[in-house]
Design a protein around this motif. Structure first.
Motif, PDB file in Angstrom:
ATOM      1  N   ALA A   1       0.816  -1.210   0.000  1.00 10.56           N
ATOM      2  CA  ALA A   1       0.000   0.000   0.000  1.00 10.56           C
ATOM      3  C   ALA A   1       0.852   1.264   0.000  1.00 10.56           C
ATOM      4  O   ALA A   1       0.458   2.294  -0.546  1.00 10.56           O
ATOM      5  N   CYS A   2       2.015   1.174   0.610  1.00  8.63           N
ATOM      6  CA  CYS A   2       2.858   2.361   0.731  1.00  8.63           C
ATOM      7  C   CYS A   2       3.906   2.440  -0.375  1.00  8.63           C
ATOM      8  O   CYS A   2       4.546   3.485  -0.560  1.00  8.63           O
TER       9      CYS A   2
ATOM     10  N   THR B   1      -1.011   4.404   7.168  1.00  8.95           N
ATOM     11  CA  THR B   1      -1.669   3.318   6.428  1.00  8.95           C
ATOM     12  C   THR B   1      -1.829   2.087   7.322  1.00  8.95           C
ATOM     13  O   THR B   1      -2.819   1.366   7.212  1.00  8.95           O
ATOM     14  N   ALA B   2      -0.857   1.859   8.201  1.00 18.33           N
ATOM     15  CA  ALA B   2      -0.985   0.738   9.139  1.00 18.33           C
ATOM     16  C   ALA B   2      -2.257   0.897   9.946  1.00 18.33           C
ATOM     17  O   ALA B   2      -3.047  -0.040  10.092  1.00 18.33           O
ATOM     18  N   ALA B   3      -2.453   2.109  10.438  1.00 14.18           N
ATOM     19  CA  ALA B   3      -3.642   2.377  11.245  1.00 14.18           C
ATOM     20  C   ALA B   3      -4.910   2.206  10.408  1.00 14.18           C
ATOM     21  O   ALA B   3      -5.871   1.569  10.835  1.00 14.18           O
ATOM     22  N   SER B   4      -4.891   2.762   9.218  1.00  8.38           N
ATOM     23  CA  SER B   4      -6.109   2.723   8.407  1.00  8.38           C
ATOM     24  C   SER B   4      -6.425   1.302   7.942  1.00  8.38           C
ATOM     25  O   SER B   4      -7.572   0.940   7.744  1.00  8.38           O
ATOM     26  N   LEU B   5      -5.381   0.505   7.785  1.00  7.00           N
ATOM     27  CA  LEU B   5      -5.611  -0.889   7.384  1.00  7.00           C
ATOM     28  C   LEU B   5      -5.973  -1.763   8.580  1.00  7.00           C
ATOM     29  O   LEU B   5      -6.375  -2.909   8.422  1.00  7.00           O
ATOM     30  N   GLY B   6      -5.800  -1.218   9.761  1.00  5.68           N
ATOM     31  CA  GLY B   6      -6.082  -1.996  10.962  1.00  5.68           C
ATOM     32  C   GLY B   6      -5.022  -3.052  11.221  1.00  5.68           C
ATOM     33  O   GLY B   6      -5.314  -4.162  11.646  1.00  5.68           O
ATOM     34  N   TYR B   7      -3.795  -2.657  10.975  1.00  5.96           N
ATOM     35  CA  TYR B   7      -2.697  -3.607  11.166  1.00  5.96           C
ATOM     36  C   TYR B   7      -2.480  -3.937  12.633  1.00  5.96           C
ATOM     37  O   TYR B   7      -2.591  -3.069  13.499  1.00  5.96           O
ATOM     38  N   LEU B   8      -2.179  -5.199  12.901  1.00  7.26           N
ATOM     39  CA  LEU B   8      -1.787  -5.620  14.238  1.00  7.26           C
ATOM     40  C   LEU B   8      -0.567  -6.488  14.125  1.00  7.26           C
ATOM     41  O   LEU B   8      -0.540  -7.412  13.308  1.00  7.26           O
ATOM     42  N   PRO B   9       0.444  -6.231  14.924  1.00  8.28           N
ATOM     43  CA  PRO B   9       1.612  -7.102  14.884  1.00  8.28           C
ATOM     44  C   PRO B   9       1.215  -8.506  15.306  1.00  8.28           C
ATOM     45  O   PRO B   9       0.247  -8.700  16.038  1.00  8.28           O
ATOM     46  N   ASN B  10       1.954  -9.473  14.850  1.00  5.56           N
ATOM     47  CA  ASN B  10       1.686 -10.865  15.200  1.00  5.56           C
ATOM     48  C   ASN B  10       2.689 -11.316  16.263  1.00  5.56           C
ATOM     49  O   ASN B  10       3.870 -11.460  16.004  1.00  5.56           O
TER      50      ASN B  10
END
Lengths: 336, 336
Positions: free
Chosen positions: B10-11, B39-48
């Motif tokens: 995305a980036c 974009t991490a926030a908008s994509l709803g990213y969560l670390p694993n």
DNA sequence: TTGTATGCGTTATCAT
DNA sequence: ATGATAACGCATACAA
């Protein structure tokens, strides 16, 4: 750390074969299987849960959500009993337990995010404020959940039979001759609403008309507030003959207030509690109360959650109601 | 599941850059950093967490060991209070909590293996049978540990000040005029030994000679056994004027026995408890007891464990003693 | 029956 | 400042 690679070297077989042997796959000869297992044992091999979780998308980890909405979740008898049995049953089924919370470190996660972050296979939700959007989000998510004492639509839940519990108690005191019954209740949660409704319904069925001032709001597990309400009840021109307390602990607040007024239980005033914590049966006189089936609830919660985790597509949400039992005690006197 | 790969696409930057940006590395331009974060926030990213643990060899996960040696570990007030505060402090420091047990599923692991399996960065050991070889193995391992109420050589521990607690109580009742003091104690754990030794020492210092039959073994948190010992004490030709109970709950067993004999507290018999659970201060009369600093102990345990985890080589094992406080209550009368 | 190859999501090293 | 690449430990599809 000893890995399958170490074992494969020691055995002279490939890592794939080791993996298969260790997981009991059928396409590996009994001899190699045994050899692998033996060297694994002698090397002190332990599987790595993180690697396994990463690969399989399954963590064998269950989240437990004890939000402290009502203050100090775990430390209340009823919830610690549930936690204990959720833990025991989960472990029996091969799952570990991790607490889920908001705000881990300086990260601000909500419950759903936390559960995802730890790849929890499912979550048990207890002692929560079910109006909290964070709880609702989690319960509405794709993560398998089981809620305790609250049921979301199309989700699995374990319910303590509050309706039956209160009804049982009302009928119990009714049969002992009580007609003027006061009801001190906790904060207006879903559970409280059920208990209150059951109280009103049962009274109505028995032909009792309860004056509004007999129904009094207090705070769960807070003897002080129940003490104050007790005082208010005693100030009424027409005192009740029996007082329902929100829970066993709250009764103690009432008790000291009664004693201040020179009233003794159950001679001058009858009382009932709720929960049936061990303490209540150690007190003299033994408290008349209703024991919620905490152990069974926890066990069922874990069982159903795991079942749901392991059969995601054939799973049908269910609401299980766990009955408790009347502990007659001796704080309700026979009258009139 | 949205991963750093998704963000990188995305980036229009590499995964490496995304990782750096997300972890606040210095070698990434502020603009890209912001873009990535957004974009991490908008994509709803969560670390694993699993992937991270695998890669870094750190799980940010703390094991908690509440073995049920004395039966139902968590459900005792004192331990649930500790657990609650260990949990709170750990979370504040960015660590999750997982229960450690023997026998996970059909696997038979000992504590050490379980902790390893989950890559726990450290373990808090509480409510345990410290003679258990499995506990000893864990405490002797390379895994950072903090034990509560027991100290292994060269390991960090948090101790409740049992010596001071009992001494405080003895001096308290002594000053109220009591000379004939009986001591009912729990099972012979290390804690019990300290309390008993402190009792004997303080009595000796005060010039009191305590007859052997005043010292009686019972079981912690078991009102029945303390009730029986109370009965035995009452049967003595020379009754004590004050009875020490193993804990607040056990006192209730004694209380009902005293009442059976028509004795009232504190008029006819003085008593003290131990623990200072909330219940004890709700009872009338308020129990004279010693409140252990459970919250502080849990908090310190978590704090020291994390410190040890994050500074493994500069770490110096320490034993911290957490003092409690006397709750005077009113179950000890002034006498002669 | 056994082995080869690949990827899970992430971070770290080393070029560019 | 950015990116290509490898590696963490394991399980699996597929080839041998």
């Amino acid at each position: 750390m000893v890995t399958i690679t170490d074992i494969s070297k020691a055995c002279g077989v490939s890592r794939a074969t080791v993996s298969k042997a260790l997981n009991g796959a059928s396409d590996v000869s009994p001899e190699t299987a045994k050899r692998v297992r033996d060297t694994a044992a002698s090397l002190g091999y332990l599987p790595n849960a993180a690697a396994r979780a990463l690969k399989m998308g399954r963590s064998y980890n269950i989240g437990v959500l004890f939000s402290d909405a009502t203050g100090g979740g775990i430390s209340h008898e009823y919830f610690s009993r549930i936690l204990e049995s959720v833990k025991a049953e989960s472990e029996r089924l091969g799952y570990d337990i991790t607490f889920i919370s908001k705000d881990l470190g300086r990260q601000s996660m909500d419950y759903y995010e936390h559960a995802k972050y730890r790849s929890c296979d499912g979550v048990v939700i207890a002692s929560a404020d079910f109006q909290d959007p964070a709880i609702i989000r989690l319960a509405a998510s794709e993560i398998p959940t089981v809620t305790l004492d609250y049921s979301f639509d199309s989700r699995t839940s374990i319910l303590s039979d509050n309706v039956r519990g209160v009804e049982t108690l009302v009928r119990f005191v009714y049969e002992k001759g009580h007609r003027k019954i006061a009801f001190i209740h906790g904060e207006m949660t879903a559970v409280t609403q059920k208990r209150l409704a059951s109280f009103r319904k049962t009274c109505a069925e028995l032909g009792l008309s309860i004056p509004p001032e007999y129904i009094r709001p207090a705070i769960y597990h807070d003897p002080r507030s129940s003490g104050l309400e007790t005082r208010a009840l005693l100030a009424l021109s027409e005192r009740p003959t029996c007082i329902f307390y929100p829970d066993d602990l709250s009764f103690l607040g009432g008790l000291s207030e009664l004693e201040k007024h020179g009233l003794s239980v159950p001679k001058d005033m009858s009382v009932v509690g709720y929960d049936g914590i061990p303490l209540s049966q150690v007190l003299r006189p033994r408290l008349s109360t209703y024991r919620q089936g905490g152990e069974r609830m926890g066990k069922e919660a874990a069982r159903l959650l795991v079942e749901q985790i392991e059969n995601p597509d054939t799973w049908i949400p269910q609401q299980i109601t766990v009955e408790g039992e009347l502990l007659p005690g001796s704080t309700v006197s026979e009258i009139g």
